[in-house]
Design a protein around this motif. Sequence first.
Motif, PDB file in Angstrom:
ATOM      1  N   THR B 176     -48.235   5.976 -37.933  1.00 55.07           N
ATOM      2  CA  THR B 176     -48.660   6.509 -36.629  1.00 55.07           C
ATOM      3  C   THR B 176     -47.923   7.763 -36.192  1.00 55.07           C
ATOM      4  OG1 THR B 176     -47.064   5.063 -35.529  1.00 55.07           O
ATOM      5  CG2 THR B 176     -49.332   4.231 -35.747  1.00 55.07           C
ATOM      6  N   GLY B 177     -46.746   8.034 -36.790  1.00 59.21           N
ATOM      7  CA  GLY B 177     -45.979   9.212 -36.401  1.00 59.21           C
ATOM      8  C   GLY B 177     -45.235   9.058 -35.085  1.00 59.21           C
ATOM      9  N   VAL B 178     -45.177   7.828 -34.563  1.00 56.35           N
ATOM     10  CA  VAL B 178     -44.504   7.591 -33.278  1.00 56.35           C
ATOM     11  C   VAL B 178     -42.997   7.842 -33.400  1.00 56.35           C
ATOM     12  CG1 VAL B 178     -43.807   5.760 -31.659  1.00 56.35           C
ATOM     13  CG2 VAL B 178     -46.212   5.995 -32.348  1.00 56.35           C
ATOM     14  N   LEU B 179     -42.438   8.498 -32.379  1.00 53.44           N
ATOM     15  CA  LEU B 179     -40.988   8.707 -32.281  1.00 53.44           C
ATOM     16  C   LEU B 179     -40.489   7.857 -31.108  1.00 53.44           C
ATOM     17  CD1 LEU B 179     -38.393  10.350 -32.992  1.00 53.44           C
ATOM     18  CD2 LEU B 179     -39.204  12.102 -31.396  1.00 53.44           C
ATOM     19  N   TRP B 180     -39.721   6.824 -31.443  1.00 53.63           N
ATOM     20  CA  TRP B 180     -39.283   5.885 -30.410  1.00 53.63           C
ATOM     21  C   TRP B 180     -38.378   6.571 -29.384  1.00 53.63           C
ATOM     22  CZ3 TRP B 180     -37.645   0.359 -32.276  1.00 53.63           C
ATOM     23  CH2 TRP B 180     -38.624  -0.155 -33.136  1.00 53.63           C
ATOM     24  N   SER B 181     -38.509   6.183 -28.131  1.00 50.98           N
ATOM     25  CA  SER B 181     -37.596   6.681 -27.103  1.00 50.98           C
ATOM     26  C   SER B 181     -36.232   6.011 -27.267  1.00 50.98           C
ATOM     27  CB  SER B 181     -38.156   6.361 -25.709  1.00 50.98           C
ATOM     28  OG  SER B 181     -38.126   4.955 -25.501  1.00 50.98           O
ATOM     29  N   LEU B 182     -35.210   6.666 -26.714  1.00 49.71           N
ATOM     30  CA  LEU B 182     -33.852   6.115 -26.806  1.00 49.71           C
ATOM     31  C   LEU B 182     -33.786   4.745 -26.127  1.00 49.71           C
ATOM     32  CD1 LEU B 182     -30.856   6.308 -27.463  1.00 49.71           C
ATOM     33  CD2 LEU B 182     -30.539   7.709 -25.428  1.00 49.71           C
TER      34      LEU B 182
END
Lengths: 407, 407
Positions: B176-182
């Motif tokens: 999905t290319g999702v970049l998780w938030s901190l």
Amino acid sequence: MQYSFAERTKSMLASPLHFMRSLSTRESFISFAEELPAEELFPLSSLEAAAAAVISKSPAALQYGEPQGYLPLREWLCNNFKQMKHTEVVAGQILLTTGSQQAFDLLARVYVEPGDPVLVEHPTSPGFLQILKMQGAVIVPVEGNADGIHPEHLLQQMESIRPKLLLVSPNFTNPTGVLWSLERRKEVLEICRSRKVLIVEDNSYGDLHFGGISEKEFYSKYPSLFSLDEAGKGGQVLYIGSFSKTVVPALRTGWAAGSKAMIETMVMAKQLADWQSSHFNQCLLHYLLESSTFDILEHVQMLNREYEIRLKLMTELLKRPAWKGSRFEIPAGGMFLWVKLPEALDSVALLKCSLDKGAAFLPGTLCYTNGEGREYIRLNFTHPGRDELLLGMNLIGEAITEFTARS
Amino acid sequence: MQYSFAERTKSMLASPLHFMRSLSTRESFISFAEELPAEELFPLSSLEAAAAAVISKSPAALQYGEPQGYLPLREWLCNNFKQMKHTEVVAGQILLTTGSQQAFDLLARVYVEPGDPVLVEHPTSPGFLQILKMQGAVIVPVEGNADGIHPEHLLQQMESIRPKLLLVSPNFTNPTGVLWSLERRKEVLEICRSRKVLIVEDNSYGDLHFGGISEKEFYSKYPSLFSLDEAGKGGQVLYIGSFSKTVVPALRTGWAAGSKAMIETMVMAKQLADWQSSHFNQCLLHYLLESSTFDILEHVQMLNREYEIRLKLMTELLKRPAWKGSRFEIPAGGMFLWVKLPEALDSVALLKCSLDKGAAFLPGTLCYTNGEGREYIRLNFTHPGRDELLLGMNLIGEAITEFTARS
């Protein structure tokens, strides 16, 4: 956190092989424990030229490759099977692996269920025994003599169980160095055929044969079970080979050859395990094998001449007083001498003393599954140079003398 | 002979991944299906110099090496963790593997029993799903959004089962290319800590981030779960990385980093699986990374600039009429665009048509375990050059138009 490892991991934790490896990297330590080729005989300049040519020719050599392995190298192997081993194989019957160890591991993963009985030569390769343990196999030993495993004992062991496979190494069995007779090869193949038992034939050491006979001649006298089974057309034999001993280990290139059905399944396991071995290394090896500056036949002949000298030196050293009462057969090839220690000596206890002096060997127990083999040691004669051979054998000799004096 | 493969082999036989790979090697075929880096950007001349230097320096680079991997390269990684990722790791916490695929396979082999529940992001990496299937795991999906997996759903899935591990890829989740938030990273780590569930964090794509921010800046904003867990001192996280995307794939060098207890166990599995990855490749890579002619930070920045352009081009092409109604989020890095097809289109059926035209993508179904994902496709934007991007997207567009006209 507290980890709960898989049940099968426990057998692995007990392995002393790892400990041996880390010891032998110490400076000025002499190890006869491993199976290392002589690095001073590596074809360095040809390798350097091959690396430069492969990298500058095309970036494709550094991209992902085929899970089954670089096609031209598989074709080279087919040609080698044909020319040297009188065996017709096609590239689809070959899977390139990260050394022979991975070839057997992949086979075990697709073929062996926990609890499956697996027949092995007795004693056998410690690395392969570890694979079988991890896979949860029930390891069933088959006794042998100087001609190979006993057909009678093989039949006897098959009476009470339905074995999943038979693991053998007819060319210089690890650790005993036995070279199976042609007759024995035929008998064992016939038995397994009639009982429908897959044979896994490890030929990692076959090319290292002494006495000055050519590769072609050797394989005429001692055809592989794979060749006798018409190159796996019947699918009875999975053959394992490697360039680690004949070229260099660090390219980590071995292979499995068998029926297409078997190889195709192993390819899928290979892809899952690591996608593929190094495509770059396979391209490099192929370039080397095809290059005019390198002749693998001559190279291996040179290795064999030198290894034969080292073996001879080792057997001479075994005549010294400290070793009195030890017994061994001189192998016609391979990398190991399998020595029965002077009476009452325990190889594991002796190893501790020997390590303190700065030399190591493989205690025989690692080649058995049942605690046997305490009176045996395996000595590698290919890695240590002549001076190291002299020094290392003296150090172990000293350890023996101390033990004998004590008892 | 008729083979009786192990039960677990059957799930593997069904995998269509293998088929995809062999297709894409056809001439003039454009594949968006795989995860290949751009080979025209490989640092060829530096690699050539490194190979020559390593081979001529010492034959030791071509001998067997350490199962755990070449110590100087592991030390380089420790230094990189410290400099770029604000994380203190020692070399004993790192195992070099044959790519990230093998890192996860080894973990699964030592840690996952058949029947063990394993939590995964939903959807997730097809290659890793295959490993879990082969190991007999029960795969339990966890839903997420643009910030990463949902803590509520994670907790909910944990209510009825005791999962063995959670597999995540917080930096540009595949597919999905999702970049998780901190925030999400901290929450998920805390939940797994309190429930004593091991996290496997795949960071194969983290270095490929866009928008021109530096590596150091990126990892400050988006620290790995491994860093948040103080570099695995607590042992909560096993981190997986790779040089395949940042240098070249064919050196097949990835790594696992974790607690010493976990890494030591994986080293034993590694030894059993293939003794070790290519020592030569590890030496070569280390030489390259330390050489004055190559700066990996600059090199990756250059890759990121080019990959960002290719991604932009791809999203522009998705605005063309054929793709009308398709939906996607533009990822901030990684290698993939995850596209929901125009209504009523089935990705598997579309793939067949697209293959006939000479272009491929990954159908979404391969990223799920339960037959879902038919309306999604994964497009790789790093491998095809700009011309290929244009042509390949047009070919798939044609296939879509045909389908839409028919329905």
